[in-house]
Design an enzyme around this catalytic site. Sequence first.
Site, PDB file in Angstrom:
ATOM      1  N   GLU A   1       0.857  -1.191  -0.140  1.00  0.00           N
ATOM      2  CA  GLU A   1       0.005  -0.058  -0.017  1.00  0.00           C
ATOM      3  C   GLU A   1       0.931   1.321   0.046  1.00  0.00           C
ATOM      4  OE1 GLU A   1      -1.975  -0.333   3.595  1.00  0.00           O
ATOM      5  OE2 GLU A   1      -3.014  -2.317   3.211  1.00  0.00           O
TER       6      GLU A   1
ATOM      7  N   GLY B   1       1.902   5.049  -0.719  1.00  0.00           N
ATOM      8  CA  GLY B   1       1.359   6.192  -1.017  1.00  0.00           C
ATOM      9  C   GLY B   1       2.354   7.353  -1.243  1.00  0.00           C
TER      10      GLY B   1
ATOM     11  N   TYR C   1       0.430  14.012   0.454  1.00  0.00           N
ATOM     12  CA  TYR C   1       0.090  14.768   1.702  1.00  0.00           C
ATOM     13  C   TYR C   1       0.139  16.316   1.901  1.00  0.00           C
ATOM     14  CZ  TYR C   1       0.451   9.747   3.138  1.00  0.00           C
ATOM     15  OH  TYR C   1       0.299   8.328   3.101  1.00  0.00           O
TER      16      TYR C   1
ATOM     17  N   CYS D   1      -3.146  33.503   9.955  1.00  0.00           N
ATOM     18  CA  CYS D   1      -2.944  34.556  11.031  1.00  0.00           C
ATOM     19  C   CYS D   1      -2.581  33.272  12.224  1.00  0.00           C
ATOM     20  CB  CYS D   1      -4.317  35.104  11.607  1.00  0.00           C
ATOM     21  SG  CYS D   1      -4.554  36.126  10.302  1.00  0.00           S
ATOM     22  N   GLU D   2      -1.355  32.707  11.964  1.00  0.00           N
ATOM     23  CA  GLU D   2      -0.916  31.670  13.089  1.00  0.00           C
ATOM     24  C   GLU D   2       0.660  31.857  13.036  1.00  0.00           C
ATOM     25  OE1 GLU D   2      -2.400  28.399  14.371  1.00  0.00           O
ATOM     26  OE2 GLU D   2      -4.483  28.478  13.539  1.00  0.00           O
TER      27      GLU D   2
HETATM   28  N1  LLP Z   1      -1.430   2.064   4.659  1.00  0.00           N
HETATM   29  C1  LLP Z   1      -2.048   2.485   5.606  1.00  0.00           C
HETATM   30  C2  LLP Z   1      -2.753   1.468   6.269  1.00  0.00           C
HETATM   31  C3  LLP Z   1      -1.464   3.723   6.091  1.00  0.00           C
HETATM   32  O1  LLP Z   1      -2.009   4.127   7.302  1.00  0.00           O
HETATM   33  C4  LLP Z   1      -0.856   4.535   5.324  1.00  0.00           C
HETATM   34  C5  LLP Z   1      -0.423   5.961   5.628  1.00  0.00           C
HETATM   35  C6  LLP Z   1      -0.323   3.986   4.021  1.00  0.00           C
HETATM   36  C7  LLP Z   1      -0.723   2.814   3.791  1.00  0.00           C
HETATM   37  C8  LLP Z   1       0.687   5.040   3.171  1.00  0.00           C
HETATM   38  O2  LLP Z   1       1.843   5.234   3.596  1.00  0.00           O
HETATM   39  P1  LLP Z   1       2.908   6.053   2.845  1.00  0.00           P
HETATM   40  O3  LLP Z   1       3.429   4.893   1.675  1.00  0.00           O
HETATM   41  O4  LLP Z   1       2.280   6.916   2.299  1.00  0.00           O
HETATM   42  O5  LLP Z   1       3.924   6.067   4.009  1.00  0.00           O
HETATM   43  N2  LLP Z   1       0.335  12.904   6.563  1.00  0.00           N
HETATM   44  C9  LLP Z   1       1.580  12.276   6.618  1.00  0.00           C
HETATM   45  C10 LLP Z   1       1.504  11.018   6.767  1.00  0.00           C
HETATM   46  C11 LLP Z   1       0.435  10.087   7.130  1.00  0.00           C
HETATM   47  C12 LLP Z   1       0.421   8.594   6.853  1.00  0.00           C
HETATM   48  C13 LLP Z   1      -0.862   7.819   7.239  1.00  0.00           C
HETATM   49  N3  LLP Z   1      -0.914   6.463   6.592  1.00  0.00           N
HETATM   50  C14 LLP Z   1       2.792  13.178   6.228  1.00  0.00           C
HETATM   51  O6  LLP Z   1       2.478  13.884   5.788  1.00  0.00           O
HETATM   52  O7  LLP Z   1       3.698  12.751   6.394  1.00  0.00           O
END
Ligand code: LLP
Length: 424
Positions: A284, A286, A381, A353-354
């Site tokens: 998975e 991202g 993200y 404004c922060e």
């Molecule tokens: N699978 C699950 C169950 C997840 O919770 C996540 C990310 C992924 C896959 C994908 O992870 P990746 O390959 O993108 O690392 N907003 C934060 C990152 C939060 C990630 C949440 N879960 C940031 O901007 O760093």
Amino acid sequence: MTTPALPGSPFLSQIGSELFLEATPLQAIATDFGTPVFAYSKSAMLAALAAYQRAFVDRDALICYAMKANSSLAILQLFAKAGCGFDIVSVGELRRALVAGARPERIVFSGVGKTREEIRTALQAGVGCFNVESEAELTVLNDVALQCSQRAPVSIRVNPNVDAKTHPYISTGLKGNKFGVAHDRSLQAYLQASRLPGLRVIGIDCHIGSQITEMDPYLDAMDRVLDLVAAVEATGIRLEHIDFGGGLGINYNGDTPPQADVLWARLLQRLDERGYGNRRILIEPGRSLVGNAGVCLTEVLYLKPGEHKNFCIVDAAMNDLPRPAMYQAFHQILPVTARSGEAIRMDVVGPVCESGDWIGRDRDLSVQAGDVLAVLSAGAYCMSMASNYNSRPRAAEVLVDGQDVKLIRARETIDDLMRTEKLL
Ligand code: LLP
């Protein structure tokens, strides 16, 4: 002169004084579409995907893009066409994935708080697997499935208690996290699931965190999960697939995560050694598919020299780029057209404004009001976490393919922001 050493993407280059994404000057995108605007390189996304695909040649594997990283429809469409499945965490994401052409059986549904309504909708859509995160959720899923006269395909997300060595907010595989079923309760949860008539146990799942830049946490998690697979299968429950989640990091600031194909060559070797090489694998990813493919272009509004600090105030803010404010994250910031003047150290901040509304601290920049800056590694993200705080419309998005630039999301209007509201 071409400078290839820009963080992250080989598709971003400096030619003379100009920054290019693929064959398109970023300045032209800012001029044509206004700022703030996100620009994504199609080739960068497909190249990132290809690295995973190379690793899984001749394997029974499915890459489920974790669309929370960037859920813009055109990007989902690109990945769906390239054969990806999707990892979703809400019916909103389900709907987006289906609109973008995803095949429902290639969708896995993750998340600790799926509502009954969401479960019902996902069951009716025919998603491939529910990644269940608690014993209580197993019971609810069973209930809803029986009401729908279905058997829900289930995998249990186990928490392997492995330290992903990343920011605490994006680390998910340790005991103190809300995610998954504790390793030492997982076997019990599988026995529970196998007795529920509305469920069909098909897999096991883990995800230990995000922006992981080392191999060892993955290897440790894999070992822990395979131990569990052995224990679960010893009870007679057969697991068709193993889902290793996402988490691979990208280069924001000289970070050196392993390449996806290198990481997976190593992990698959371990899988083979342990006798699970023929098992269906799901992943998975991202961030690693989209993060370095995107930049956010923002115009310098004002330079504000100060006694202690100089500020460069730009038209993008924490509502567009929430990562610095939320995780003290670092994004490289470069002028899209370099100037020769002396660089001055300043904080790049937005109009919100922060005091938390900063995009980069202590950056040495030679800029003037009206110049355009590129905030790098902004493909993941950023837009998906953008908000309307301070009643700021969300930015536009474009997809760059060589010299071709397509608008994939129009800038929001103020009227869009008020559409669902009513005066008394
Ligand atoms: N699978 C699950 C169950 C997840 O919770 C996540 C990310 C992924 C896959 C994908 O992870 P990746 O390959 O993108 O690392 N907003 C934060 C990152 C939060 C990630 C949440 N879960 C940031 O901007 O760093």
